[in-house]
Design an enzyme around this catalytic site. Structure first.
Site, PDB file in Angstrom:
ATOM      1  CB  SER A   1       4.518  -1.860  12.150  1.00  0.00           C
ATOM      2  OG  SER A   1       4.104  -0.528  12.413  1.00  0.00           O
TER       3      SER A   1
ATOM      4  CG  HIS B   1      -5.969   2.035   4.862  1.00  0.00           C
ATOM      5  ND1 HIS B   1      -5.533   2.999   5.735  1.00  0.00           N
ATOM      6  CD2 HIS B   1      -4.977   1.116   4.770  1.00  0.00           C
ATOM      7  CE1 HIS B   1      -4.316   2.668   6.157  1.00  0.00           C
ATOM      8  NE2 HIS B   1      -3.955   1.530   5.580  1.00  0.00           N
TER       9      HIS B   1
ATOM     10  CD  GLU C   1      -3.838  -2.493   7.176  1.00  0.00           C
ATOM     11  OE1 GLU C   1      -2.691  -2.697   6.812  1.00  0.00           O
ATOM     12  OE2 GLU C   1      -4.481  -1.479   6.870  1.00  0.00           O
TER      13      GLU C   1
ATOM     14  N   GLY D   1       4.687   1.319   4.859  1.00  0.00           N
ATOM     15  CA  GLY D   1       6.026   1.910   4.792  1.00  0.00           C
ATOM     16  C   GLY D   1       7.088   1.025   4.147  1.00  0.00           C
TER      17      GLY D   1
ATOM     18  CG  ASN E   1      -1.718   1.231   1.394  1.00  0.00           C
ATOM     19  OD1 ASN E   1      -1.776   2.060   0.480  1.00  0.00           O
ATOM     20  ND2 ASN E   1      -2.357   1.399   2.542  1.00  0.00           N
ATOM     21  CD1 TRP E   2       3.420   0.710  -2.628  1.00  0.00           C
ATOM     22  CD2 TRP E   2       3.806   1.745  -4.571  1.00  0.00           C
ATOM     23  NE1 TRP E   2       4.156  -0.146  -3.418  1.00  0.00           N
ATOM     24  CE2 TRP E   2       4.400   0.464  -4.623  1.00  0.00           C
ATOM     25  CE3 TRP E   2       3.917   2.565  -5.697  1.00  0.00           C
ATOM     26  CZ2 TRP E   2       5.100   0.001  -5.744  1.00  0.00           C
ATOM     27  CZ3 TRP E   2       4.611   2.115  -6.814  1.00  0.00           C
ATOM     28  CH2 TRP E   2       5.198   0.838  -6.826  1.00  0.00           C
ATOM     29  CE  LYS E   3      -0.094   3.231   4.715  1.00  0.00           C
ATOM     30  NZ  LYS E   3      -0.222   3.349   6.140  1.00  0.00           N
TER      31      LYS E   3
ATOM     32  CD  GLU F   1      -3.098   5.578   6.623  1.00  0.00           C
ATOM     33  OE1 GLU F   1      -3.028   5.566   5.387  1.00  0.00           O
ATOM     34  OE2 GLU F   1      -2.241   5.053   7.358  1.00  0.00           O
TER      35      GLU F   1
ATOM     36  N   GLY G   1       1.906   2.197  10.755  1.00  0.00           N
ATOM     37  CA  GLY G   1       2.884   3.277  10.628  1.00  0.00           C
ATOM     38  C   GLY G   1       3.540   3.674  11.939  1.00  0.00           C
TER      39      GLY G   1
HETATM   40  P1  PGA Z   1       2.428   0.244   7.687  1.00  0.00           P
HETATM   41  O1  PGA Z   1       1.025   0.465   6.950  1.00  0.00           O
HETATM   42  O2  PGA Z   1       2.988  -1.052   7.153  1.00  0.00           O
HETATM   43  O3  PGA Z   1       3.259   1.441   7.288  1.00  0.00           O
HETATM   44  O4  PGA Z   1       2.158   0.166   9.123  1.00  0.00           O
HETATM   45  C1  PGA Z   1       0.145  -0.589   6.726  1.00  0.00           C
HETATM   46  C2  PGA Z   1      -1.100  -0.092   6.063  1.00  0.00           C
HETATM   47  O5  PGA Z   1      -1.498   1.039   6.333  1.00  0.00           O
HETATM   48  O6  PGA Z   1      -1.725  -0.790   5.256  1.00  0.00           O
END
Ligand code: PGA
Length: 250
Positions: A211, A96, A168, A233, A10-12, A98, A174
């Site tokens: 993470s 997600h 998640e 990340g 997931n490159w966000k 976020e 993150g």
């Molecule tokens: P992260 O993100 O690996 O940076 O914790 C995971 C995600 O948001 O899908």
């Protein structure tokens, strides 16, 4: 859907078209000979076309970080399944954390996105997960059940065949804090049990996210009920991601 472990990057909101294309080209050779895992890339909308040029004719699947449930119309800021398909995408992430917690998407809205895309035979990775306060008050599964409820209500077997779940924990995203192996195992088992009680459709594969990196991915992928990882990340890190792929392929 395949039985291989999925590593979904997931490159966000990172990497514009040229840098995304460069990174995809760097990672592509790693994916050529994979037999035990699959690698999927989820770039931001504006980088999808550029990455599609790189992954064309490879086993890498390309997806979007969100999707609208209708084909077109007055929906400023949204994209539809047909638009994403035209760019080379075959799946989208929905719900997600976020989107839920920064952009206030409700479980009802997430369900609309999810069911609408599934109805168009688009694969969907539906994310669920609890906040730290939920976990601390023992409400992890309760929260996840509420997040799943509006999807389960209208899910048919044919829609379910395109669905993947991602667990998640919000507090692990993150932050460098990973859920313990025991927590992951327990929550995945809880989701599977709940699914079996609430739906006649088979429980979809469940990815773990939060993470994930080269130091923990090996142990996480061995947990029963974990079908792969959703990686933020570390999925755009030029050294970490190749290590993750190599460990998953062992
Ligand atoms: P992260 O993100 O690996 O940076 O914790 C995971 C995600 O948001 O899908």
């Amino acid at each position: 859907m395949s039985n291989k472990k999925l590593l979904v990057g997931n490159w966000k909101m990172n990497l514009g078209p040229s840098r995304a294309k460069e990174l995809a080209a760097t990672f592509l050779p790693l994916t050529r000979t994979l037999t035990r895992c699959e690698v999927w890339f989820t770039p931001p909308f504006t980088s999808i076309n550029a990455v599609a040029e790189v992954v064309r004719n490879s086993a890498v699947r390309l997806g979007a970080q969100n999707v609208h449930w209708t084909e077109s119309g007055a929906f400023t800021g949204e994209v539809s399944v047909s638009m994403l398909r035209e760019c080379g995408c075959s799946y989208a992430i929905t719900g997600h954390s976020e989107r839920r917690h920064v952009f206030a998407e409700t479980s009802g809205l997430v369900a609309q996105r999810t069911l609408g895309a599934l109805a168009l035979n688009f694969d969907v990775i539906l994310c669920v997960g609890e906040k730290l306060t939920d976990r601390e008050s023992g409400k992890t599964l309760e929260v996840i059940k509420d997040q799943l409820a509006p999807v389960l209500k209208d899910l048919t077997p044919s829609l379910a065949s395109h669905l993947i779940l991602a667990y998640e924990p919000v507090w692990a995203i993150g932050t460098g804090k990973v859920a313990s192996i025991q927590d992951i195992e327990q929550t995945h088992r809880g989701i599977i049990d709940h699914w079996k009680q609430s739906s006649t459709t088979p429980c979809p594969p469940i990815l773990y996210g939060g993470s994930v990196d080269q130091d923990n991915v090996g142990a996480i992928l061995k947990v029963e009920g974990v079908g792969g990882c959703l990686i933020g990340g570390a999925s755009i890190h030029p050294e970490k991601f190749p290590k993750i792929v190599a460990i998953a392929e062992k």
